[in-house]
Design an enzyme around this catalytic site. Structure first.
Site, PDB file in Angstrom:
ATOM      1  CG  ASP A 447      -1.924   1.038   1.344  1.00 43.23           C
ATOM      2  OD1 ASP A 447      -2.315   1.578   0.295  1.00 43.23           O
ATOM      3  OD2 ASP A 447      -2.361   1.348   2.476  1.00 43.23           O
ATOM      4  CD  GLU A 450      -0.042   5.426  -3.842  1.00 40.09           C
ATOM      5  OE1 GLU A 450       0.375   5.724  -2.707  1.00 40.09           O
ATOM      6  OE2 GLU A 450      -0.701   4.421  -4.089  1.00 40.09           O
ATOM      7  CG  ASP A 570      -8.431   4.712   0.334  1.00 37.22           C
ATOM      8  OD1 ASP A 570      -8.214   3.482   0.286  1.00 37.22           O
ATOM      9  OD2 ASP A 570      -7.725   5.488   1.007  1.00 37.22           O
TER      10      ASP A 570
END
Ligand code: MIG
Length: 921
Positions: A447, A450, A570
């Site tokens: 996760d 980025e 999300d």
């Protein structure tokens, strides 16, 4: 509640009116280049040199000389590469994405003048494409050889709002004209409110960011600068693909009749894929960027996750409740709750004591269930933390001004591993190995890659103050930071529309002036962070026990599908988000990441009961099917509402019966790139009504899902392309038409429409509560003939293997591949199989127990012949309702289902069946 609400809404709140409309009108930036020499290279390429016509004053100095390299790399792939002629520029590293290298730069003085224009050749032709050019200004076009269509054309007229070619160090611009009726798909990751088909003047900005998927038309977690262009000329469709292989931030302006790339670095490296079918485009694309990763069988089971399973008992309780509710569950996940102080590769000794966790894992592993945990890239700066200490000792972190770059994520202050550094890859592998010794996980969830940072700029750990101090929300920046705006990397001349608001590109991520291994700038490599971590993580997991890895990554780039699955990040528990999930899923199929799904029932804040019913009915058919929720959301496991549990048993029940079909699709994906979930136009490219359709989708070539996506609705107006469709939930119901039609389907709360198209043979099993058990049950084959056809055929495939093996392929004795064929001719039905490498299936004892043939006509069936084992075989005939539009009414005779049960045909051996249909007397 508030903090998480804010974290999700922040970008929305900041999202002031997009600055785009104004910029469409913007003036031309440059004056183009002229072609000064061109020659053929020994390997059959075309090498040219370009010289700047005239300097322009914005976005920095122009690069005076460019090198053009054009190569027909395969029959179906053309590459056009343009870079600085005199010095090497940043390109997506060949080590991360292996491909051919263009010729090295050569200084202008050495250029061959032999072919100084006017040149004799102005065309370079391969088997599918013709590449042609003009010399001054230099422009190029790519045409399809077979029909002469211009697919790409970089020429600019005076009236066009763009120039021909601009090439500066930090600003590259090139455009193509497009026919107004071309349908484009791709250019992500973004949430597309207008559905899967790109929408003129919607912004497409590509730059990886931790921005929640509820933000529309914004650069999200992944960067995929590729589009598919589908055109229909006179009823006949053809598709091609265009990849601009570049990792720098970019804005893509799609205006309906043109498309402009504005890129802030790197090179122009175009790849054109000839198609002409959508499937062929993805095949050609994934041949270049890497075929999708093989997935373990259990990954196609249902997954339950949430953030906020505070201790192991809660997790145990969830598993027990799924069993009690008789809802299938294969994989249970932990978000960061198992960690000690949010630190990767640790266990919280109080809430997740190791002995208890091991006992739990042994128990669920024995049942065939799997366990996956989250992992974030930020490594907590903490002198007593071994992972950090070993990272420091091996010098694995990203640097800024010669020091390890400091950011803040959940553990507090962190450093980011530099996955471009081979030492980091090794260290990472070792940490995963150590963790796996501590906890035998079955996969990893990566996760925040980025990469996400709660702070911006250059930060220090505050002195005399604890950060975070445990009282406020962990995601508020508490380091001592100052903005960095004084470098041309942190503050480039052209501002991409980052975060939808032209945010500084280092905002809430790694400062873009930070440096990686070998001096690579974060500015260039930013969007590769998750991709490079995916490669390192894949290598580590594969090296562990040699098992087929399962990795779920939030950030992706061109080529990620070779290593990871993806979820769409999300989202919100709203009806719109449910609809958006379909477009994003379908896009990732085109991106070569077919194992994809969205958080079922929404990540945040709380779904209504009705929505969660409808969401599991869609999510049960996502390739990757996982219920996940935010820390602050109420619990939303499928058993939390009796009505949702019932919808889940129904929809997941169908998924688990279809597992052999889904798994065979994943094999097809691995071999050819074919998406598992596909837009309808993949199978019906000539049928224009499918081009914008984003509310239904296909699994494989012909299993169509038509869900309810509207609150309060119990009907779906679904598009049925020409041909016959059979309901898989109730095979007595079929729909047929010659021209295609919309049909309103009654769809009560617990129902979802799943139809199989004609001419298929679908392998199904009996389902179960866990894939390991479902896998052992007998097979049935569903054969779909077009209703009422006299002469027709059907086909299907089945792939079976030992899914623990790293490779998914034939040839090792651990897999079986079967082609099924059926024909109907002169009233005789034949069904047979052709087995490749049957030993594996025989060893597992799989049998075909039942065959259902749909869409037949006649009165009764007789003369059954079976070449294969059979015992107590029963043949039954039952009527089938075929719904046809009024105009077709004469074709709408009811048809029949012939079912043969009690078979014991070994899956691993060729068999043949036949019988005669009785004719009307
Ligand atoms: O800052 O690990 O998208 O799925 O539950 C939030 C906590 C970090 C973001 C992921 C989400 C996950 C959450 N993570």
């Amino acid at each position: 509640m508030l903090p998480s609400l804010l974290i999700l809404l922040l970008p929305l709140l900041l999202c002031i009116a997009p600055a785009h409309s104004a910029r469409y009108a913007s003036a031309k930036v440059g004056y183009g280049y002229r072609l000064v020499s061109v020659e053929e290279t020994p390997d059959g390429g075309l090498l040219g040199h370009l010289q700047l016509n005239k300097k322009s004053s914005i976005y920095g100095p122009d690069i005076p000389y460019l090198q053009l390299f054009v190569k027909q790399e395969t029959q179906d792939r053309l590459r056009v590469h343009i870079t600085d002629a005199e010095k090497q520029r940043w390109e997506v590293p060949y080590s991360l994405l292996p491909r051919d290298q263009p010729p090295p730069p050569s200084p202008a003085v050495t250029w061959s003048r032999k072919t100084t224009p006017p040149v004799s050749v102005s065309e370079y032709s391969g088997s599918q494409f013709i590449f042609s050019y003009t010399t001054n200004p230099f422009t190029f076009a790519v045409k399809r050889k077979s029909d002469g269509q211009t697919l790409f054309n970089s020429a600019a007229d005076d009236s066009d709002p763009y120039s021909t070619l601009v090439f500066k160090d930090q600003y590259l611009e090139i455009s193509t004209k497009l026919p107004a009726d071309a349908s484009l798909y791709g250019l992500g990751e973004n949430t597309q409110p207008h559905g899967i088909k790109l929408y003129p003047n919607d912004p497409y900005t590509l730059y990886t960011m931790d921005i929640s998927a509820i933000n529309l038309n914004t650069d999200l977690y992944g960067a995929h600068p590729v589009y598919m262009d589908l055109r229909n000329v006179g009823g006949k469709a053809s598709a091609h693909g265009v990849l601009l292989l570049n990792s720098n931030g970019m804005d893509v302006f799609y205006r309906g009749t043109s498309l402009t790339y504005k890129v802030i670095g790197g090179v122009l490296d175009f790849y054109f894929f000839a198609g002409p079918t959508p499937l062929a485009v993805v095949d050609q694309y994934t041949q270049l960027i890497g075929r999708p990763a093989p997935m373990p069988y259990w990954a196609f089971g249902f997954h339950q996750c949430r953030w906020g399973y505070h201790n192991l008992s809660v997790v145990e309780d969830v598993v027990a409740n799924y069993q009690k509710a008789k809802i299938p569950l294969d994989v249970i996940w932990n978000d960061d709750d198992h960690m000690d102080g949010h630190k990767d590769f640790t266990l919280n000794p109080i809430n997740y004591p190791r002995p208890k966790l091991l006992a739990f894992l042994e128990k669920i592993h024995n049942m065939g269930m799997k366990y996956i945990v989250i992992n974030d890239p930020g490594i907590g700066i903490n002198s007593t933390y071994g992972v950090y200490q070993r990272g420091l000792a091996n010098d694995v972190f990203i640097k800024h001004d010669g020091e390890n770059f400091i950011a803040q994520v959940w553990p507090g202050a962190v450093h980011f591993p530099d996955f471009l550094n081979p030492k980091t890859v090794e260290w990472w592998g070792d940490e995963i190995r150590r963790f796996h010794e501590l906890v035998p996980i079955d996969g990893l969830w990566i996760d925040m890659n980025e990469a996400s940072n709660f702070c911006s700029g250059k930060c220090k750990i505050p002195e005399g103050r604890i950060c975070p101090n445990g009282t406020g929300p962990g995601w508020i920046c508490c380091l001592d930071c100052k903005n960095i705006t004084d470098t041309r990397w942190d503050n480039p001349p052209y501002k991409i529309n980052a975060s939808g608001l032209q945010a500084p590109i280092g905002f809430k991520t790694i400062a873009t002036s930070a440096v990686h291994y070998n001096g690579v700038l974060e500015y260039d490599a930013h969007s590769l962070y998750g991709f490079s971590q995916s490669i390192a993580t894949h290598k580590a997991l594969q090296g562990l026990e040699g098992k087929r890895p399962f990795i779920l990554s939030r950030s992706t780039f061109v080529g990620s599908g070779k290593y990871v699955a993806h979820w769409t990040g999300d989202n919100q528990g709203t009806w719109q988000d449910l609809r958006y999930s379909i477009s994003t899923m379908l896009n990732f199929g085109i991106f070569g990441v077919p194992m994809v799904g969205s958080d079922i029932c929404g990540f945040y804040p709380a779904p209504t009961e009705e929505l969660c019913n409808r969401w599991i009915e869609v999510g049960a058919f996502y390739p990757f099917s996982r219920d996940h929720a935010n820390y602050y959301s109420p619990r939303q496991e499928l058993y939390q509402w009796e009505s949702v549990a019932e919808s889940a048993r129904n929809a997941l029940g169908m998924r688990y019966r279809l597992l052999p079909y889904l798994y065979t699709l994943s094999h097809e994906a691995h071999m050819t790139g074919a998406p598992i979930a596909r837009p309808l136009f993949f199978s019906f490219p000539d049928y224009v009504k499918t081009y914008g359709l984003s509310t239904q989708f296909l699994l494989g070539s012909g299993v169509m899902v038509s869900p309810v996506l509207e609150q309060g609705s119990t009907a779906v107006k679904a598009l049925f392309p020409p041909g016959t469709w059979f309901s898989l939930f109730d095979m007595t119901q079929a729909i047929t038409s010659k021209e295609g039609q919309y049909v309103t389907l009654d769809t009560p709360l617990h129902a979802v429409n799943v139809h199989a198209y004609q001419n298929m043979i679908i392998p199904m099993q009996q389902g179960g509560l866990i894939s390991r058990e479902a896998r052992k049950t007998p097979f049935s084959l569903v054969v779909t003939f077009p209703a009422g056809a006299q002469e027709t055929q059907a086909k299907g495939q089945l792939f079976l293997d030992d899914d623990e093996l790293p490779e998914m392929k034939l040839g090792g004795g651990s897999s079986t591949y079967i082609d099924f064929y059926a024909t109907l001719s002169q009233g005789k039905v034949k069904l047979w199989s052709q087995v490749q490498e049957g030993e594996y299936a025989l060893k597992n004892g799989w049998i075909v127990q039942k065959v259902s043939v749909l869409g037949l006509e006649g009165v009764g069936a007789s003369d059954l012949e079976i070449d294969g084992a059979a015992e107590n075989v029963e043949m039954s005939v039952s009527p089938q309702n075929v719904l046809a539009p009024l105009s077709d009414v004469q074709d709408a005779k009811s048809s029949m289902i012939v079912e043969i049960s009690g078979l014991k045909l070994p899956v691993g051996k060729n068999f043949a069946l036949s019988w005669k249909m009785g004719t009307k007397g």
